[in-house]
Design an enzyme around this catalytic site. Sequence first.
Site, PDB file in Angstrom:
ATOM      1  N   SER A 199      46.503  35.505  83.692  1.00  0.00           N
ATOM      2  CA  SER A 199      47.193  34.542  82.627  1.00  0.00           C
ATOM      3  C   SER A 199      47.701  33.329  83.229  1.00  0.00           C
ATOM      4  O   SER A 199      47.608  32.389  82.572  1.00  0.00           O
ATOM      5  CB  SER A 199      48.356  35.442  82.047  1.00  0.00           C
ATOM      6  OG  SER A 199      47.871  36.506  81.285  1.00  0.00           O
ATOM      7  N   ILE A 252      34.457  38.461  87.118  1.00  0.00           N
ATOM      8  CA  ILE A 252      33.487  37.502  86.570  1.00  0.00           C
ATOM      9  C   ILE A 252      32.255  37.724  85.845  1.00  0.00           C
ATOM     10  O   ILE A 252      31.434  38.549  86.465  1.00  0.00           O
ATOM     11  CB  ILE A 252      33.134  36.494  87.917  1.00  0.00           C
ATOM     12  CG1 ILE A 252      34.721  35.996  88.372  1.00  0.00           C
ATOM     13  CG2 ILE A 252      32.501  35.164  87.267  1.00  0.00           C
ATOM     14  CD1 ILE A 252      35.715  35.382  87.656  1.00  0.00           C
ATOM     15  N   ARG A 256      29.328  61.394  54.181  1.00  0.00           N
ATOM     16  CA  ARG A 256      30.055  62.701  54.392  1.00  0.00           C
ATOM     17  C   ARG A 256      30.545  63.146  53.313  1.00  0.00           C
ATOM     18  O   ARG A 256      31.198  62.496  52.320  1.00  0.00           O
ATOM     19  CB  ARG A 256      30.992  62.107  55.189  1.00  0.00           C
ATOM     20  CG  ARG A 256      31.915  63.073  55.811  1.00  0.00           C
ATOM     21  CD  ARG A 256      31.311  64.259  56.595  1.00  0.00           C
ATOM     22  NE  ARG A 256      32.206  65.225  57.184  1.00  0.00           N
ATOM     23  CZ  ARG A 256      31.827  66.351  57.574  1.00  0.00           C
ATOM     24  NH1 ARG A 256      30.336  66.773  57.624  1.00  0.00           N
ATOM     25  NH2 ARG A 256      32.646  67.282  58.164  1.00  0.00           N
ATOM     26  N   GLN A 301      38.310  56.960  62.884  1.00  0.00           N
ATOM     27  CA  GLN A 301      39.038  57.540  62.040  1.00  0.00           C
ATOM     28  C   GLN A 301      38.210  58.078  61.038  1.00  0.00           C
ATOM     29  O   GLN A 301      38.505  59.233  60.461  1.00  0.00           O
ATOM     30  CB  GLN A 301      40.660  57.061  61.648  1.00  0.00           C
ATOM     31  CG  GLN A 301      41.381  57.794  60.881  1.00  0.00           C
ATOM     32  CD  GLN A 301      41.927  58.670  62.033  1.00  0.00           C
ATOM     33  OE1 GLN A 301      42.031  58.410  63.274  1.00  0.00           O
ATOM     34  NE2 GLN A 301      42.856  60.138  61.457  1.00  0.00           N
ATOM     35  N   GLY A 331      36.062  64.016  63.418  1.00  0.00           N
ATOM     36  CA  GLY A 331      35.474  64.452  64.532  1.00  0.00           C
ATOM     37  C   GLY A 331      34.390  63.506  65.485  1.00  0.00           C
ATOM     38  O   GLY A 331      33.898  63.355  66.471  1.00  0.00           O
ATOM     39  N   GLU A 334      39.523  35.512  78.264  1.00  0.00           N
ATOM     40  CA  GLU A 334      39.630  34.180  77.773  1.00  0.00           C
ATOM     41  C   GLU A 334      41.307  33.732  77.223  1.00  0.00           C
ATOM     42  O   GLU A 334      41.475  33.352  76.423  1.00  0.00           O
ATOM     43  CB  GLU A 334      38.527  33.771  76.869  1.00  0.00           C
ATOM     44  CG  GLU A 334      37.062  33.606  77.607  1.00  0.00           C
ATOM     45  CD  GLU A 334      36.525  32.790  76.979  1.00  0.00           C
ATOM     46  OE1 GLU A 334      36.506  31.862  76.151  1.00  0.00           O
ATOM     47  OE2 GLU A 334      35.022  33.033  77.147  1.00  0.00           O
TER      48      GLU A 334
END
Length: 393
Positions: free
Chosen positions: A146, A171, A282, A350, A354, A377
């Site tokens: 930083s 890098i 699902r 989530q 599973g 960055e």
Amino acid sequence: MSSSTVNPASVPAAHSFKLTSDQEQLRDLIRKFASREIAPHVMKWDEASEFPAAVVKQLGEMGLMGIIFPEEYGGGGLGYTDYMLAVEELSAVDGSIGIIVASHNSLCTNHIFLAGNEQQRRKYVPRLAGGQWLGAWGLTESGSGSDAAGARTTAVREGDHWVLNGNKIFITNGHYADVAVVIAVTDKAAGTHGLSAFIVEKGTPGFRSGRKENKLGLRASDTSELIFEDCKIPAENLLGKEGEGFVDSLRILDGGRISIAALALGIARGAYDAARKYVKERRQFGKAIADFQGIQWKLADMATQLDAARLLTLRAAAMKDAGEKTTLASAMAKLHASEVAVRICDEAVQLHGGYGFIKDYPVEKFYRDVKLCTIGEGTSEIQRLVIAREILK
Ligand SMILES: Cc1cc2nc3c(=O)[nH]c(=O)nc-3n(C[C@H](O)[C@H](O)[C@H](O)COP(=O)(O)OP(=O)(O)OC[C@H]3O[C@@H](n4cnc5c(N)ncnc54)[C@H](O)[C@@H]3O)c2cc1C
């Protein structure tokens, strides 16, 4: 006009946030390429940490390794909006490809293009823009991330050469790069005006890549150390004015952060699309889980966050294309896009229950890949410092 936001007047009036037909074509072309040439290999590259060299060559042939540079320098002659679309589309399939393209274009090549003299531009930009050469950009060191101005790598002038000593870490493309732009201290006493940028070609005695990092995500991209041991480079490889390498780097990062916002956007969109499809398929409690209001609200939040991130990124890209200073707009786009992208990928896992934790579904990889976006960055904390500095001026 309050000075606490980006002045809307600085966004080109004609910019409607609607893509032109050329941009739609570009997006569709990249989308098809990514699903044909990248998607089938993503998990293999990820597990083996395999650098996708053949795809990078193909991207060069498509013009994507130099999309933002003028045609007379071998580039695509397009703008940051097109560039952002390209990085988003690639990253929606594989963020590793997105970061390879982003660091090559907006860090390495752009530093040479913006700070280089005509001879340097003519020598390096066409090869990089055409994808014959791969570029890396080295600012970070083990003791200075930083606080990038705290770099310790030195460059000492000896006659008609500079002699570099030190190490750069983390890098992108470091191991595979044909050329690297490297920031080194040329006058310790001069602080931020005591760092200079240099062009170092692969094969230069005293220059080699070192440790290749084993990463959480973006594993097909290369993240390596660059080592300089009495590395002698010609005096003409000084890039930009002596002492202005750090200041130029901040300018370079203004553009680079738009591409990291696009990287975040792409990864988050990939995760969102996968989750939207999954919740319709699902079934639990006798119905598709998409029929539960609790699930619908999650998707509604994800879609809204994604759009807000896209609009901030488009605004920064449009300002860049209009030649505006984008320090504030780029930092806002990068901060917001990366933070919401992490949340969207978390929610996508989530929503898969599973199965989201299992490698047969794409969301676990998006979840791992996206985290880099709040770090690379400039971390989110550093983006907030940049934003605060700009709004308190
Ligand atoms: C995959 C990957 C690719 C990368 N590619 C490149 C590349 O191509 N070229 C390159 O030069 N670098 C590259 N980097 C380096 C990256 O830019 C740095 O990791 C990043 O800037 C953070 O620096 P650091 O890791 O030293 O963290 P630190 O600076 O040590 O930060 C640690 C924590 O402290 C916080 N922090 C630090 N200072 C402050 C402050 N003043 N106020 C509040 N919080 C603060 C940070 O936000 C962070 O949360 C890459 C990194 C990764 C992981």
